[in-house]
Design an enzyme around this catalytic site. Structure first.
Site, PDB file in Angstrom:
ATOM      1  N   SER A 102      -9.345  -1.147  -4.752  1.00  0.00           N
ATOM      2  CA  SER A 102      -9.847  -1.029  -3.385  1.00  0.00           C
ATOM      3  C   SER A 102     -10.967  -0.005  -3.335  1.00  0.00           C
ATOM      4  O   SER A 102     -11.046   0.893  -4.173  1.00  0.00           O
ATOM      5  CB  SER A 102      -8.712  -0.574  -2.452  1.00  0.00           C
ATOM      6  OG  SER A 102      -9.205  -0.252  -1.167  1.00  0.00           O
ATOM      7  N   TYR A 153      -1.895   5.313   0.093  1.00  0.00           N
ATOM      8  CA  TYR A 153      -2.566   4.086  -0.354  1.00  0.00           C
ATOM      9  C   TYR A 153      -3.716   4.397  -1.299  1.00  0.00           C
ATOM     10  O   TYR A 153      -3.868   3.769  -2.354  1.00  0.00           O
ATOM     11  CB  TYR A 153      -3.075   3.316   0.867  1.00  0.00           C
ATOM     12  CG  TYR A 153      -3.758   2.023   0.519  1.00  0.00           C
ATOM     13  CD1 TYR A 153      -3.033   0.939   0.035  1.00  0.00           C
ATOM     14  CD2 TYR A 153      -5.130   1.865   0.672  1.00  0.00           C
ATOM     15  CE1 TYR A 153      -3.648  -0.257  -0.284  1.00  0.00           C
ATOM     16  CE2 TYR A 153      -5.758   0.681   0.371  1.00  0.00           C
ATOM     17  CZ  TYR A 153      -5.023  -0.383  -0.117  1.00  0.00           C
ATOM     18  OH  TYR A 153      -5.648  -1.560  -0.444  1.00  0.00           O
TER      19      TYR A 153
END
Length: 257
Positions: free
Chosen positions: A137, A150
């Site tokens: 990501s 995250y």
């Protein structure tokens, strides 16, 4: 180029995983959709016209991962491409998020990638062929408020992938990472149930079909890293050159969760 390739896709019952499976099927590959929910997998299967398979598997379970990969290898004799796509996020301040949530996210996003990779790696090494594609990501490169857990998982995926690529440089096995920004998928049902973050990043949010098509293209070319969208990729390069200055300049814009 992808015709008859056996492609294992984790987190494939919806979103990017499912869309990538559809595209691969059209290319003549044999996508094997893997996820925890049998019901969701069967529903996903109904949307794919070409040859494919579904397998129920939890990436947090060592026994299930090993058994599933062994079954696939026995059935097909090979795994050409592994797409480690399973993952989830939850946006919350570090002080408020329980340690158990940090651990659960790491177990799925990072250790799930490690388990699946290790399950197929001996086979790929024996064949001296294969491609491991890990969905990380943009968050793994640029940290923002309320994404400590995250971001840490995706940073770990990037570190694992980059080091593994060096280990396998002379083995015939390719290792690629995909680093997308916000995507319009069910990911945000958990990560941002209020919809507040999504409303602030709509201008940057990508269509999942676009990301899936770029992943399939990466599988064809063997490209080592893909950053999406392009405008975000340019911002990431600047951030890596001037991290502290970038933090100060973009603090308010980036922290909209």
């Amino acid at each position: 180029m992808l015709k008859n390739k056996i492609v294992v896709i984790t987190g494939a019952s919806s979103g990017i995983g499912l869309l990538t499976a559809r595209l691969l099927s059209r290319e003549g590959a044999v996508p094997i959709l893997v996820a925890r929910s049998r019901d969701k997998l069967e529903e996903a299967s109904g949307s794919i016209a070409g040859k494919h398979e579904i397998r129920e598997m939890d990436v947090t379970r060592d026994d299930q991962v090993k058994q599933a990969m062994q079954d696939i290898l026995q059935a097909h004799g090979k795994i050409d491409i592994l797409l480690n796509n399973a993952g989830f996020g939850k946006f919350q301040n570090a002080v408020d998020m329980p340690p158990e949530e940090f651990q659960r996210m790491m177990d799925v996003n990072y250790m799930g990638t490690v388990r699946c990779t290790k399950a197929v790696l001996p086979h790929m090494l024996e064949r001296r062929s294969g491609h491991i594609v890990n969905v990380a990501s943009m968050a793994g490169k640029i940290g923002t408020a309320k994404s400590t857990a995250y971001t840490a998982t995706k940073h770990a995926v990037l570190g694992f992938s980059n080091a593994l690529r060096q280990e396998l440089r002379e083995s015939g096995i390719k290792v690629s990472t995909v680093n997308p920004g916000p995507i319009d998928t069910p990911f945000f049902d958990i990560a941002d149930p209020s919809g507040g973050y999504v409303s602030h990043v709509e201008w940057l949010m990508m269509k999942p079909e676009h990301v899936a098509s770029k992943i399939v293209q990466l599988m064809k070319t063997g490209r080592e890293e893909l950053n999406l969208p392009l405008k975000a990729a340019a911002a990431m390069r600047l951030y890596q050159l001037f991290p502290r200055l970038s933090d100060k300049l973009t603090y308010r814009m980036m922290n909209k969760k």
